[in-house]
Scaffold this motif. Structure first.
Motif, short mmCIF file in Angstrom:
data_model
loop_
_atom_site.label_atom_id
_atom_site.label_comp_id
_atom_site.label_asym_id
_atom_site.label_seq_id
_atom_site.Cartn_x
_atom_site.Cartn_y
_atom_site.Cartn_z
N ALA A 149 38.87 -9.84 -37.27
CA ALA A 149 39.48 -10.42 -38.47
C ALA A 149 38.41 -10.87 -39.46
O ALA A 149 38.57 -10.72 -40.68
CB ALA A 149 40.37 -11.60 -38.07
N SER A 150 37.31 -11.41 -38.94
CA SER A 150 36.21 -11.84 -39.80
C SER A 150 35.60 -10.65 -40.53
O SER A 150 35.34 -10.71 -41.74
CB SER A 150 35.15 -12.55 -38.95
N VAL A 151 35.40 -9.55 -39.83
CA VAL A 151 34.86 -8.35 -40.44
C VAL A 151 35.82 -7.83 -41.51
O VAL A 151 35.39 -7.44 -42.60
CB VAL A 151 34.60 -7.27 -39.37
N SER A 152 37.11 -7.84 -41.21
CA SER A 152 38.11 -7.38 -42.17
C SER A 152 38.07 -8.22 -43.44
O SER A 152 38.14 -7.69 -44.55
CB SER A 152 39.50 -7.42 -41.54
N ASP A 153 37.93 -9.54 -43.27
CA ASP A 153 37.87 -10.44 -44.42
C ASP A 153 36.67 -10.14 -45.31
O ASP A 153 36.73 -10.32 -46.53
CB ASP A 153 37.79 -11.90 -43.96
N MET A 154 35.58 -9.68 -44.71
CA MET A 154 34.33 -9.48 -45.44
C MET A 154 34.07 -8.01 -45.78
O MET A 154 33.00 -7.68 -46.28
CB MET A 154 33.16 -10.00 -44.60
N ARG A 155 35.04 -7.14 -45.52
CA ARG A 155 34.80 -5.71 -45.71
C ARG A 155 34.39 -5.38 -47.14
O ARG A 155 33.57 -4.47 -47.38
CB ARG A 155 36.05 -4.91 -45.32
N GLY A 156 34.92 -6.11 -48.12
CA GLY A 156 34.53 -5.85 -49.50
C GLY A 156 33.04 -6.02 -49.73
O GLY A 156 32.42 -5.26 -50.49
N GLU A 157 32.43 -7.01 -49.09
CA GLU A 157 31.00 -7.24 -49.22
C GLU A 157 30.19 -6.34 -48.29
O GLU A 157 29.04 -6.01 -48.58
CB GLU A 157 30.67 -8.71 -48.96
N LEU A 158 30.78 -5.97 -47.18
CA LEU A 158 30.07 -5.13 -46.22
C LEU A 158 29.98 -3.68 -46.67
O LEU A 158 29.07 -2.96 -46.25
CB LEU A 158 30.77 -5.19 -44.85
N GLY A 159 30.93 -3.25 -47.51
CA GLY A 159 30.93 -1.86 -47.95
C GLY A 159 31.11 -0.92 -46.77
O GLY A 159 32.01 -1.10 -45.95
N GLU A 160 30.23 0.06 -46.64
CA GLU A 160 30.33 1.05 -45.58
C GLU A 160 29.53 0.66 -44.33
O GLU A 160 29.43 1.46 -43.39
CB GLU A 160 29.84 2.41 -46.08
N ALA A 161 28.98 -0.52 -44.32
CA ALA A 161 28.16 -0.94 -43.18
C ALA A 161 29.00 -0.98 -41.90
O ALA A 161 30.19 -1.30 -41.92
CB ALA A 161 27.56 -2.33 -43.43
N ALA A 162 28.38 -0.67 -40.79
CA ALA A 162 29.06 -0.68 -39.50
C ALA A 162 29.51 -2.08 -39.14
O ALA A 162 28.82 -3.07 -39.45
CB ALA A 162 28.13 -0.13 -38.42
N ALA A 163 30.65 -2.17 -38.48
CA ALA A 163 31.15 -3.46 -38.03
C ALA A 163 30.47 -3.87 -36.74
O ALA A 163 30.31 -3.05 -35.82
CB ALA A 163 32.66 -3.39 -37.81
N PRO A 164 30.03 -5.12 -36.62
CA PRO A 164 29.47 -5.56 -35.33
C PRO A 164 30.55 -5.58 -34.27
O PRO A 164 31.73 -5.75 -34.56
CB PRO A 164 28.95 -6.97 -35.64
N ARG A 165 30.14 -5.41 -33.03
CA ARG A 165 31.07 -5.48 -31.92
C ARG A 165 30.90 -6.83 -31.21
O ARG A 165 29.84 -7.45 -31.26
CB ARG A 165 30.84 -4.33 -30.95
N TRP A 166 31.95 -7.22 -30.52
CA TRP A 166 31.93 -8.45 -29.71
C TRP A 166 31.52 -8.07 -28.29
O TRP A 166 32.03 -7.10 -27.72
CB TRP A 166 33.31 -9.07 -29.72
N GLU A 167 30.59 -8.82 -27.72
CA GLU A 167 30.18 -8.60 -26.34
C GLU A 167 29.98 -9.93 -25.64
O GLU A 167 29.44 -10.88 -26.24
CB GLU A 167 28.87 -7.80 -26.26
N ALA A 168 30.41 -10.00 -24.39
CA ALA A 168 30.08 -11.12 -23.52
C ALA A 168 28.88 -10.70 -22.68
O ALA A 168 28.98 -9.75 -21.90
CB ALA A 168 31.27 -11.48 -22.63
N ILE A 169 27.77 -11.39 -22.86
CA ILE A 169 26.50 -10.96 -22.26
C ILE A 169 25.97 -12.06 -21.34
O ILE A 169 25.92 -13.23 -21.72
CB ILE A 169 25.46 -10.65 -23.35
N ALA A 170 25.57 -11.67 -20.15
CA ALA A 170 24.95 -12.59 -19.19
C ALA A 170 23.61 -12.00 -18.79
O ALA A 170 23.56 -10.98 -18.11
CB ALA A 170 25.84 -12.79 -17.97
N GLU A 171 22.53 -12.62 -19.19
CA GLU A 171 21.20 -12.11 -18.86
C GLU A 171 20.74 -12.56 -17.47
O GLU A 171 19.85 -11.95 -16.89
CB GLU A 171 20.18 -12.57 -19.90
N GLY A 172 21.31 -13.65 -16.96
CA GLY A 172 20.90 -14.11 -15.64
C GLY A 172 19.55 -14.79 -15.67
O GLY A 172 19.18 -15.45 -16.64
#
Length: 209
Positions: A121-144
């Protein structure tokens, strides 16, 4: 809804300090829990212009989340730092500095309530400013288990510190790299002198042999 398996760093100040305020002058070991991130992959050698473009896209894409976090937390809000991970298919190319063979990733940690749908939803809200830039993905990361150190000073000092990490500290402790090399930038390099730059160097590890 927050994922209860994740650590809320806005509530767990001890963990926040352990992860983002390590000591200088010596390496320390920390167990990095599962954290949510907005992530973008970079392509090609991690040169400053390409990295800066990806970081700008990340910050633009998560602006509504940052704004909501600031509203929720008030004076307790702290801007999350940019984090970059580097690796190579053959880690000998990484150690040798063959940057054309490196892979890299930029990421910024998110509040636990900012799940995959909230990021979209955040990316959608900012799509006008992002233009054609790729959307970041959400990840849950555990480095240990990780070894880390806080470096204060110019980036020219980093190779010697990394040589100490990989050539001395890890072998002496019976440890070996077990994931991408990780840098966390605690201040904005555009606004501070090289001698004041603060960078956390972090390396996930496992037992060697």
């Amino acid at each position: 809804m927050a994922d209860t398996a994740m650590i809320d760093l806005t509530e767990n100040r001890a963990m926040l300090g352990a992860l983002y305020a390590p000591p200088t002058g010596h390496f320390s070991v920390v167990d990095v829990p599962t954290l949510p991130f907005a992530v973008l992959d970079g392509e090609g050698p991690p040169e400053q212009p390409s990295v800066a473009a990806v970081v700008k896209t990340l910050y633009t894409a998560i602006y509504p989340i940052r704004r909501e976090a600031r509203k929720r937390m008030g004076k307790s809000f702290v801007e999350p730092p940019v984090e970059l991970l580097y690796w190579a298919d053959d880690m000998r190319d990484f150690a040798a500095g063959h940057r054309e063979k490196w892979h890299w990733r930029a990421q910024i940690t998110l509040p636990v309530w900012a799940d995959r749908q909230r990021l979209a939803a955040s990316v959608s809200d900012m799509r006008g400013e992002l233009g054609e830039a790729a959307a970041p993905r959400w990840e849950a990361i555990a480095e240990g288990t990780c070894v880390q150190i806080l470096h204060v000073g110019p980036t020219a000092d980093l190779p010697a510190l990394l040589a100490q990490l990989y050539g001395a500290y890890l072998p002496q402790e019976g440890l070996a790299p077990a994931g991408p090399y990780h840098e966390i930038y605690l201040n904005d390099w555009r606004r501070v002198a090289p001698a004041q730059r603060k960078i956390i160097l972090r390396q996930p590890v496992g037992q060697s042999g």
